[in-house]
Design a protein around this motif. Structure first.
Motif, PDB file in Angstrom:
ATOM      1  N   MET A 119      50.299  49.597   0.372  1.00 57.69           N
ATOM      2  CA  MET A 119      50.265  48.364   1.449  1.00 57.69           C
ATOM      3  C   MET A 119      51.360  47.269   0.699  1.00 57.69           C
ATOM      4  O   MET A 119      51.592  47.110  -0.240  1.00 57.69           O
ATOM      5  CB  MET A 119      48.965  47.739   1.150  1.00 57.69           C
ATOM      6  CG  MET A 119      47.760  48.635   1.940  1.00 57.69           C
ATOM      7  SD  MET A 119      47.910  48.603   3.432  1.00 57.69           S
ATOM      8  CE  MET A 119      47.296  46.973   3.722  1.00 57.69           C
ATOM      9  N   ARG A 120      51.830  46.638   1.696  1.00 57.87           N
ATOM     10  CA  ARG A 120      52.811  45.703   1.595  1.00 57.87           C
ATOM     11  C   ARG A 120      52.384  44.418   1.809  1.00 57.87           C
ATOM     12  O   ARG A 120      52.721  43.978   3.152  1.00 57.87           O
ATOM     13  CB  ARG A 120      54.227  46.001   2.014  1.00 57.87           C
ATOM     14  CG  ARG A 120      55.123  47.117   1.278  1.00 57.87           C
ATOM     15  CD  ARG A 120      56.232  47.238   1.925  1.00 57.87           C
ATOM     16  NE  ARG A 120      56.686  45.999   2.735  1.00 57.87           N
ATOM     17  CZ  ARG A 120      57.897  45.661   2.453  1.00 57.87           C
ATOM     18  NH1 ARG A 120      58.852  46.084   1.840  1.00 57.87           N
ATOM     19  NH2 ARG A 120      58.271  44.402   3.181  1.00 57.87           N
ATOM     20  N   LEU A 121      51.342  43.716   1.147  1.00 57.05           N
ATOM     21  CA  LEU A 121      51.067  42.487   1.587  1.00 57.05           C
ATOM     22  C   LEU A 121      51.247  41.561   0.294  1.00 57.05           C
ATOM     23  O   LEU A 121      50.785  41.637  -0.923  1.00 57.05           O
ATOM     24  CB  LEU A 121      49.522  42.409   1.673  1.00 57.05           C
ATOM     25  CG  LEU A 121      49.268  43.174   3.138  1.00 57.05           C
ATOM     26  CD1 LEU A 121      47.850  43.341   3.002  1.00 57.05           C
ATOM     27  CD2 LEU A 121      49.796  42.433   4.375  1.00 57.05           C
ATOM     28  N   GLN A 122      52.044  40.461   0.542  1.00 56.17           N
ATOM     29  CA  GLN A 122      51.973  39.475  -0.565  1.00 56.17           C
ATOM     30  C   GLN A 122      52.356  38.251  -0.049  1.00 56.17           C
ATOM     31  O   GLN A 122      53.177  37.899   0.663  1.00 56.17           O
ATOM     32  CB  GLN A 122      53.209  39.728  -1.641  1.00 56.17           C
ATOM     33  CG  GLN A 122      53.302  39.172  -2.815  1.00 56.17           C
ATOM     34  CD  GLN A 122      52.350  39.385  -3.532  1.00 56.17           C
ATOM     35  OE1 GLN A 122      51.464  39.922  -3.271  1.00 56.17           O
ATOM     36  NE2 GLN A 122      52.462  39.380  -5.065  1.00 56.17           N
ATOM     37  N   SER A 123      51.483  37.197  -0.416  1.00 57.21           N
ATOM     38  CA  SER A 123      51.632  35.726   0.094  1.00 57.21           C
ATOM     39  C   SER A 123      51.382  34.914  -1.090  1.00 57.21           C
ATOM     40  O   SER A 123      50.592  35.129  -1.977  1.00 57.21           O
ATOM     41  CB  SER A 123      50.612  35.740   1.155  1.00 57.21           C
ATOM     42  OG  SER A 123      49.330  35.763   0.735  1.00 57.21           O
ATOM     43  N   GLU A 124      51.971  33.847  -0.840  1.00 60.14           N
ATOM     44  CA  GLU A 124      51.828  32.825  -2.058  1.00 60.14           C
ATOM     45  C   GLU A 124      51.493  31.621  -1.281  1.00 60.14           C
ATOM     46  O   GLU A 124      51.993  31.137  -0.263  1.00 60.14           O
ATOM     47  CB  GLU A 124      53.242  32.486  -2.556  1.00 60.14           C
ATOM     48  CG  GLU A 124      53.396  31.572  -3.661  1.00 60.14           C
ATOM     49  CD  GLU A 124      54.831  31.448  -4.062  1.00 60.14           C
ATOM     50  OE1 GLU A 124      55.590  32.448  -4.034  1.00 60.14           O
ATOM     51  OE2 GLU A 124      54.890  30.511  -4.641  1.00 60.14           O
ATOM     52  N   THR A 125      50.365  30.811  -1.748  1.00 60.71           N
ATOM     53  CA  THR A 125      49.841  29.595  -1.215  1.00 60.71           C
ATOM     54  C   THR A 125      50.092  28.535  -2.032  1.00 60.71           C
ATOM     55  O   THR A 125      49.644  28.742  -3.308  1.00 60.71           O
ATOM     56  CB  THR A 125      48.357  29.903  -0.689  1.00 60.71           C
ATOM     57  OG1 THR A 125      48.406  31.205  -0.430  1.00 60.71           O
ATOM     58  CG2 THR A 125      48.063  29.019   0.316  1.00 60.71           C
ATOM     59  N   SER A 126      50.422  27.351  -1.636  1.00 65.81           N
ATOM     60  CA  SER A 126      50.418  26.392  -2.549  1.00 65.81           C
ATOM     61  C   SER A 126      49.210  25.584  -2.254  1.00 65.81           C
ATOM     62  O   SER A 126      48.973  25.237  -1.023  1.00 65.81           O
ATOM     63  CB  SER A 126      51.695  25.505  -2.104  1.00 65.81           C
ATOM     64  OG  SER A 126      51.588  24.965  -0.785  1.00 65.81           O
ATOM     65  N   VAL A 127      48.663  24.855  -3.452  1.00 65.83           N
ATOM     66  CA  VAL A 127      47.430  24.036  -3.175  1.00 65.83           C
ATOM     67  C   VAL A 127      47.744  22.873  -3.923  1.00 65.83           C
ATOM     68  O   VAL A 127      48.838  22.601  -4.658  1.00 65.83           O
ATOM     69  CB  VAL A 127      46.307  25.110  -4.076  1.00 65.83           C
ATOM     70  CG1 VAL A 127      45.777  26.160  -3.108  1.00 65.83           C
ATOM     71  CG2 VAL A 127      46.961  25.153  -5.474  1.00 65.83           C
TER      72      VAL A 127
END
Lengths: 138, 691
Positions: free
Chosen positions: B683-691
């Motif tokens: 699977m190709r899922l990569q996310s970056e979330t800023s908090v």
């Protein structure tokens, strides 16, 4: 609890999911910017993400939450969070087996002003060994 | 067994087709006295055909009622009966009998007389081309009719209607068929007529009403037959007025057609058969030689020969077998008449024949010197000598096979063939051939792959192109006028290019309009053909005996085709006109095709496939033994082989095919082995979330 990591808090042994880690407790005060309370860092990872793409993890099958970016001068940097830290707990909530979105939610609760993180860092091990070596504990 | 066809009976047809408003294209069993068909004659949209006999009747108002009625029987029902010479029928079919009751009048005879009287009244009306509209006439007649047959049954109504229509035909629209393209106006009139007709109809009359069709194409057959050679293109439109070519004149179209036929039928060339004849002689000579080698010593000095035992017999058998093979293969390679005559010699064949000749000649030479002269006694040696000759001939045969048949099968060049008039192009892969053989090869494919050349389809209508150069004059102010013409034309072209013109606009809209027109006509054609085909049903053997109460007319395919051809004739002709195919399909050919389709149980769509798309040229060839004349135009000698960049063209009278040669690319094929276990996915899922 002080914001600066004291020598006592460095090098604590935590046992989470039957594995031994050297972990550190960090308390971050949220900063109010307009409507939002921000912490000043970005997270990556989660059980629904691809762990192979994580540049900070040693074990590429580790699906934990990692700190991927720190805003310079933000509350997280002031509190001592560093890039590459793996967040094990947030305010007592476990972060090792959560999805990315759940992690984000735990960090951005609007009612909380302070988040207390339990993090682990690769460099902590060396720091502990070094300190143990140079300053043998009594 | 010949297949028989029968029409659907009245009731069946009515059940199928009757709707609340009578549609204009409704038609029915042709020639139908199926139990009292009404002689209401319904013509198609042309409907204004006036045969001579009708006119006589209608004009004669003095003719008493009963005789009018009786006289009109044969014409209303089956005009075919009047012209038996053109369509020879096996037996006079029942509808021809005028004695059969045309009406089944459920009402009393009084109403019948009323209806007839109304008919007579109609016939008494003036026939001039008056400006009265149809509706006015109809209302006039309708009023009269309704008053008369107020208490009448259905028969009255139906009797009234045909004269109405006839009247309208005769008086108003004799020039109608010229304006075939003005469909809007025709439809308007048609609708008005329909409305009047449906209004004035009684519902009780619908049950036993049946309409017979007057095939508009039929009367014109008389005209066509008298014209003889003149091919009538207007066979779908029925008009008695001559359009400009009289019966005895010959139109331009026919002229070109005649000249084309003349040049097609060149006298049978004997040149075609020289090659095979020569080859035949040579192979005969070559085959006879070993036998001669064997026989001559026996004949001349038999006593002196040493007898040879079993080896000789083995050699005899093998010799016989090899000679048989040689015979067959030389027939196959050299003796079959070729399908095309080439402008130059066929090089390989000539070479091979020369080789064979030299071979055999040298063998004879040696034979003469070594065997005949000293009267050789070793018979076995002679037999072996003959056997070696036959072996060598077999090897030459093998060489011939490879050179003539096999070498050109391996593809080496790609030929692009473009037709000069409309740009239709195709690509072919050929092997190593000489130019003339490649030309023959291309022509073989041309007849199958290229759609037929239609000279009527031009690139741009002149109306669009001609606007550019009009009204532009160039004056030269120089003293010397030497370079006048080129300078002038160049100046004009430059000025025309700079001038803003909207011809592209017109072209675009013209194309769209043409497209729309074609689609409209095609839709009409398809519907007409579909409806026509519903009237034919194949008659099975058991059905004929099983239903004695429905006497049906049984027809063979030709008659059936003629019967259902009429309703679709006009739509077909209009469609062919619009797509400019009318030169390729004569009425006779369409009838033949229709007969063919009916015989083989084809659907309307299968019948139409021949007309909806222009097929390959082969479809339109008449089988004549003379062949087609093509000219090979080439800068290189035509016996040279194909090579890259060669261009030659094949010219015919009015178009040409330009062939360009390019070599096929050399392919370098590599190899890569893939382990079947190596197919893995993540699977190709990569996310970056800023908090």
């Amino acid at each position: 609890m002080s914001e600066q990591p004291s020598n006592d808090s460095v090098g604590q042994r935590c046992q989470i999911t039957r594995e031994d880690f050297i972990c550190q407790r960090i308390e971050i005060q949220k900063l109010r910017e307009g409507e939002n309370l921000i912490l000043g860092f970005s997270i990556g990872g989660g059980i629904d993400q691809d762990p192979g793409q994580n540049p900070f993890s040693e074990d590429k099958s580790d699906k934990g939450i990692y700190v991927t970016r720190i805003t310079p001068g933000g509350p997280a940097e002031v509190a001592g969070l560093r890039i590459g830290d793996k967040i094990m707990q947030v305010n007592g909530w476990d972060m090792t087996m959560v999805t990315h979105d759940q992690a984000r939610k735990k960090l951005t609760k609007k009612r909380e002003d302070v988040v207390r993180l339990l993090i682990t860092r690769k460099s902590l091990e060396e720091a502990v060994k070094h300190s143990k070596g140079s300053h043998p504990r009594q | 067994m010949t297949s028989n066809y029968a029409f659907l009976s009245n009731e069946e047809f009515n059940a199928l087709r009757w709707s609340s408003t009578v549609s204009w294209t409704q038609f029915v069993p042709w020639g139908g006295t199926r139990g009292g068909a009404d002689p209401e004659r319904r013509r198609g949209p042309t409907e204004l055909r006036l045969s001579g006999r009708e006119k006589v009747e209608s004009e004669g108002g003095k003719i008493p009622e009963w005789t009018i009625w009786n006289k009109s029987d044969p014409h209303h029902l089956s005009p075919r009966c009047d012209s038996p010479t053109h369509h020879p029928l096996p037996a006079p079919s029942p509808p021809c009998s005028p004695a059969s009751p045309l009406l089944r009048p459920p009402s009393s005879s009084a109403s019948k007389i009323d209806s007839l009287r109304s008919k007579v009244d109609l016939l008494k009306l003036p026939l001039a081309l008056s400006a009265k509209s149809i509706s006015e006439r109809k209302s006039q007649l309708g009023g009269a009719g309704e008053r008369r047959s107020a208490g009448g049954g259905g028969g009255a109504r139906t009797a009234r209607s045909p004269p109405t229509r006839d009247m309208d035909n005769e008086s108003q629209y004799s020039g109608y068929s010229y304006k075939s393209s003005h469909s809007r106006s025709s439809r308007k009139h048609r609708d008005r007529r329909e409305r009047h007709r449906s209004k004035s109809r009684d519902s009780s009359s619908r049950g036993d009403k049946s309409v017979t069709i007057q095939t508009p194409g039929e009367p014109l057959l008389d005209a066509e037959s008298t014209r003889g050679d003149d091919r009538d293109d207007n066979w779908g439109e029925t008009t008695t007025v001559v359009t400009g070519t009289s019966e005895h004149s010959i139109s331009n179209e026919d002229l070109t057609r005649v000249t084309k036929d003349l040049e097609e039928s060149t006298p049978l060339e004997c040149k075609r058969f020289i090659g095979p004849a020569l080859g035949g002689c040579l192979s005969f000579f070559a085959l006879i030689t070993p036998l001669a080698f064997l026989i001559l010593p026996q004949v001349l000095w038999r006593d002196a020969l040493k007898p040879c035992g079993t080896p000789c017999e083995g050699l005899y058998v093998s010799l016989a077998f090899k000679l048989l093979v040689l015979l067959i293969s030389s027939w196959a390679l050299f003796l079959r008449p070729p399908r095309a005559t080439l402008p130059r010699f066929f090089v390989f064949r000539c070479l091979l024949m020369v080789l064979v000749f030299l071979f055999v000649a040298s063998y004879w030479l040696f034979y003469g010197v070594r065997v005949l002269e000293p009267k050789e006694e070793d018979y076995r040696g002679i037999v072996e000598y003959a056997a070696s000759l036959v072996d060598a001939l077999l090897f030459i045969q093998y060489l011939a096979l490879v050179l003539l048949e096999v070498r050109h099968l391996q593809p080496a060049f790609c030929l692009k063939v473009v037709r000069s008039t409309d740009g239709a192009s195709k690509f072919y892969n050929v092997g190593h051939l000489s130019i003339q053989r490649a030309a023959v090869w291309v022509l073989d494919r041309y007849y199958n792959d290229f759609s037929v050349y239609n000279p009527a389809v031009v690139n741009l209508p002149k109306s669009i192109l001609s606007k550019k150069m009009t009204g532009f004059k160039v004056y030269s102010l120089d003293e010397n006028t030497t370079n006048n013409s080129t300078g002038q034309s160049r100046a004009m072209i430059a000025a025309a290019a700079r001038r803003r013109d909207n011809s592209h606009n017109e072209y675009y809209y013209e194309e769209a309009e043409m497209e729309r027109r074609i689609r409209k006509r095609k839709a009409r054609l398809v519907v007409a053909v579909e409806e026509a085909f519903t009237h034919i049903k194949r008659l099975h053997e058991d059905e004929a005996a099983a239903s004695p109460k429905h006497p049906r007319e049984v027809m063979d395919p030709r008659e059936a085709a003629q019967a259902i051809f009429a309703p679709m004739a006009r739509a077909m002709q209009k469609y062919l006109r619009t797509t400019r195919q009318q030169a390729f399909h004569s009425m006779e050919s369409i009838l033949t095709h229709l007969q063919f389709c009916i015989t083989h149980n084809m659907t309307p769509k299968a019948f139409l496939e021949r007309y909806l798309t222009p097929g390959p040229t082969m479809q339109y060839q008449q089988q004549s033994g003379r062949g087609r004349q093509w000219t090979l135009v080439s800068e290189d000698p035509v016996i040279s082989g194909l090579r890259q960049g060669l261009v030659f063209s094949l010219r015919r009278l009015d178009f040409s095919l330009v062939v360009t040669v390019t070599p096929l690319p050399f392919l370098r094929l590599g190899e890569e082995f893939i382990d079947p276990k190596s197919h893995k996915f993540v699977m190709r899922l990569q996310s970056e979330t800023s908090v």
